[in-house]
Design a protein around this motif. Sequence first.
Motif, mmCIF file in Angstrom:
data_model
loop_
_atom_site.group_PDB
_atom_site.id
_atom_site.type_symbol
_atom_site.label_atom_id
_atom_site.label_comp_id
_atom_site.label_asym_id
_atom_site.label_seq_id
_atom_site.Cartn_x
_atom_site.Cartn_y
_atom_site.Cartn_z
ATOM 1 N N LEU A 64 -29.637 -14.080 19.154
ATOM 2 C CA LEU A 64 -29.904 -15.334 18.435
ATOM 3 C C LEU A 64 -30.750 -16.309 19.250
ATOM 4 O O LEU A 64 -30.832 -17.490 18.924
ATOM 5 C CB LEU A 64 -28.575 -15.999 18.062
ATOM 6 N N ALA A 65 -31.372 -15.815 20.310
ATOM 7 C CA ALA A 65 -32.125 -16.699 21.195
ATOM 8 C C ALA A 65 -33.284 -17.384 20.472
ATOM 9 O O ALA A 65 -33.551 -18.569 20.699
ATOM 10 C CB ALA A 65 -32.639 -15.920 22.405
ATOM 11 N N ALA A 66 -33.988 -16.656 19.613
ATOM 12 C CA ALA A 66 -35.152 -17.243 18.939
ATOM 13 C C ALA A 66 -34.748 -18.400 18.015
ATOM 14 O O ALA A 66 -35.309 -19.504 18.117
ATOM 15 C CB ALA A 66 -35.907 -16.162 18.174
ATOM 16 N N PRO A 67 -33.790 -18.208 17.104
ATOM 17 C CA PRO A 67 -33.403 -19.361 16.263
ATOM 18 C C PRO A 67 -32.745 -20.481 17.068
ATOM 19 O O PRO A 67 -32.876 -21.655 16.715
ATOM 20 C CB PRO A 67 -32.432 -18.757 15.242
ATOM 21 N N TYR A 68 -32.043 -20.136 18.151
ATOM 22 C CA TYR A 68 -31.405 -21.171 18.955
ATOM 23 C C TYR A 68 -32.449 -22.020 19.677
ATOM 24 O O TYR A 68 -32.338 -23.257 19.735
ATOM 25 C CB TYR A 68 -30.448 -20.534 19.965
ATOM 26 N N ALA A 69 -33.478 -21.364 20.222
ATOM 27 C CA ALA A 69 -34.561 -22.104 20.866
ATOM 28 C C ALA A 69 -35.267 -23.001 19.851
ATOM 29 O O ALA A 69 -35.683 -24.127 20.177
ATOM 30 C CB ALA A 69 -35.555 -21.130 21.508
ATOM 31 N N ASP A 70 -35.379 -22.516 18.639
ATOM 32 C CA ASP A 70 -36.003 -23.330 17.587
ATOM 33 C C ASP A 70 -35.142 -24.552 17.275
ATOM 34 O O ASP A 70 -35.652 -25.663 17.093
ATOM 35 C CB ASP A 70 -36.209 -22.477 16.341
ATOM 36 N N ASP A 71 -33.809 -24.364 17.218
ATOM 37 C CA ASP A 71 -32.909 -25.493 16.978
ATOM 38 C C ASP A 71 -33.004 -26.536 18.090
ATOM 39 O O ASP A 71 -32.921 -27.742 17.840
ATOM 40 C CB ASP A 71 -31.462 -24.997 16.889
ATOM 41 N N LEU A 72 -33.179 -26.047 19.327
ATOM 42 C CA LEU A 72 -33.290 -26.962 20.465
ATOM 43 C C LEU A 72 -34.656 -27.626 20.543
ATOM 44 O O LEU A 72 -34.835 -28.616 21.263
ATOM 45 C CB LEU A 72 -33.020 -26.222 21.775
ATOM 46 N N GLY A 73 -35.634 -27.064 19.830
ATOM 47 C CA GLY A 73 -37.003 -27.575 19.913
ATOM 48 C C GLY A 73 -37.658 -27.278 21.242
ATOM 49 O O GLY A 73 -38.572 -27.991 21.664
ATOM 50 N N SER A 74 -37.225 -26.192 21.903
ATOM 51 C CA SER A 74 -37.745 -25.881 23.234
ATOM 52 C C SER A 74 -38.933 -24.937 23.205
ATOM 53 O O SER A 74 -39.523 -24.636 24.255
ATOM 54 C CB SER A 74 -36.633 -25.264 24.095
ATOM 55 N N GLY A 75 -39.280 -24.412 22.033
ATOM 56 C CA GLY A 75 -40.471 -23.590 21.904
ATOM 57 C C GLY A 75 -40.353 -22.240 22.604
ATOM 58 O O GLY A 75 -39.279 -21.785 22.977
ATOM 59 N N SER A 76 -41.512 -21.609 22.802
ATOM 60 C CA SER A 76 -41.533 -20.266 23.396
ATOM 61 C C SER A 76 -41.087 -20.281 24.850
ATOM 62 O O SER A 76 -40.494 -19.312 25.336
ATOM 63 C CB SER A 76 -42.939 -19.672 23.291
ATOM 64 N N ALA A 77 -41.353 -21.373 25.573
ATOM 65 C CA ALA A 77 -40.910 -21.466 26.970
ATOM 66 C C ALA A 77 -39.387 -21.453 27.044
ATOM 67 O O ALA A 77 -38.793 -20.761 27.878
ATOM 68 C CB ALA A 77 -41.461 -22.720 27.624
ATOM 69 N N GLY A 78 -38.746 -22.221 26.158
ATOM 70 C CA GLY A 78 -37.287 -22.221 26.119
ATOM 71 C C GLY A 78 -36.730 -20.871 25.733
ATOM 72 O O GLY A 78 -35.717 -20.421 26.285
ATOM 73 N N LEU A 79 -37.387 -20.195 24.789
ATOM 74 C CA LEU A 79 -36.954 -18.858 24.397
ATOM 75 C C LEU A 79 -37.005 -17.909 25.592
ATOM 76 O O LEU A 79 -36.087 -17.116 25.820
ATOM 77 C CB LEU A 79 -37.844 -18.341 23.257
ATOM 78 N N GLY A 80 -38.081 -18.002 26.362
ATOM 79 C CA GLY A 80 -38.227 -17.116 27.510
ATOM 80 C C GLY A 80 -37.114 -17.283 28.528
ATOM 81 O O GLY A 80 -36.532 -16.306 28.991
ATOM 82 N N VAL A 81 -36.788 -18.543 28.867
ATOM 83 C CA VAL A 81 -35.744 -18.749 29.877
ATOM 84 C C VAL A 81 -34.365 -18.410 29.318
ATOM 85 O O VAL A 81 -33.485 -17.955 30.058
ATOM 86 C CB VAL A 81 -35.780 -20.194 30.433
#
Length: 412
Positions: free
Chosen positions: A244-261
């Motif tokens: 669920l990392a992709a939708p969670y990063a989207d919820d956080l508004g952290s973008g692709s960088a947030g998804l990566g970490v």
Amino acid sequence: MSAPTQTAPASAGYGRVFAVPEFRAVFAAHVLSMLGVIVSEIALSVLVYDLTRSPLLSALTFALGFLPYAVGGALLAPLADRFPARRVLVACDLVCAACAALMTAPGTGIGLLLALRCALAVVSPVFSGTRMATLADVLGDGDLFVLGRSLLRIVAQSALLTGYGLGGLLLTVVGPRHALLITVSTFLASTVLLRCGTRRRPARARRGTDTAPGLRPLLAGPRVRVLLLMFWVPAAFSVVPEALAAPYADDLGSGSAGLGVLMCALPAGTVAGELFAGARLGPQARERVALPLLCLSLLPYLGYALRPGLALSLLLLLLSGAAAAYTLGLDQWFVRAVPEELRGRSMTVLHGGLMTVQGVGMALAGAAAQVAGVRTAVAGAGAAGVLCCCALAVAARATESRDGAARNMTGR
């Protein structure tokens, strides 16, 4: 009990394992195999998308990497003990190299590409299980085996951190079919290392008295069943944040960088935890902390109910990954509980089941998030996982007398 083929010096930590020449060959072959698998997954996914322009079919190439593990792990597991280990390893590498070579052919259609991907996944648990059982022949079934198995896991987790990024860079230089040629070469190089770097040993089924086919002899004892569940059940829950990392990063508004970490945090914690436990803790200490760490490993997921930001989410994932060091204690219990003549099929079933439950866990995570939301799905996985792990810890205590007897018989 198997004994190492070479006597390792009494140095501390992982250095003792690398002092065994056969292990160095197995380790190098593992690195090459991981490289080949990662490159093939990325290249095949890109190739399928280029041919079809279908995100569904492209994603399906990754899903097919999980589902056939159940078939390979259940149906082909006895092969790991019925034939000499080196022959099985070399044959599996040659089959994988042949499948990858066929993928590079210009006229290969989508159906055949996906079928070849399935073939790779079916062979994989047999190869991985036989390789793990071979470690016990090379290193003995004591502390060196635990450290050697830990090193192979660390390589796999490190590959998650760096491999896909490097594979993506590779595809900016060469096309996907040319990248698949690299996969062919890595499998062939692994074949040479295993053929020339390990010595021939007879089939395990000939060493012991139990040559019954199938999985029945393996699953007859409650201790082995409990230990298998202790490997599988936490893994099914632990993959939920990754799925669920992709939708969670989207919820956080952290973008692709947030998804990566977010994708890197769990394997980074796992590598750190295993390195610490392997280098700083002795065999008895690793066994003592195994059950407490098992019960605590999924507890950080409950923190998702507090709606954490990116930094706290990363900390929760790092802590959960670090607690996965309980697997070093489980490794010792498992190899002690399984008879030598069943060791190949036991490791094959363990690996095949592990990959299967992770695939199922990812699918269920998506379904739960669709209904309840991402944070609720992760926190719910943590709550259910903690309860299951505590129940397994109780079951492990109830069957531990078998390990105690084995330890006394072997002088440990």
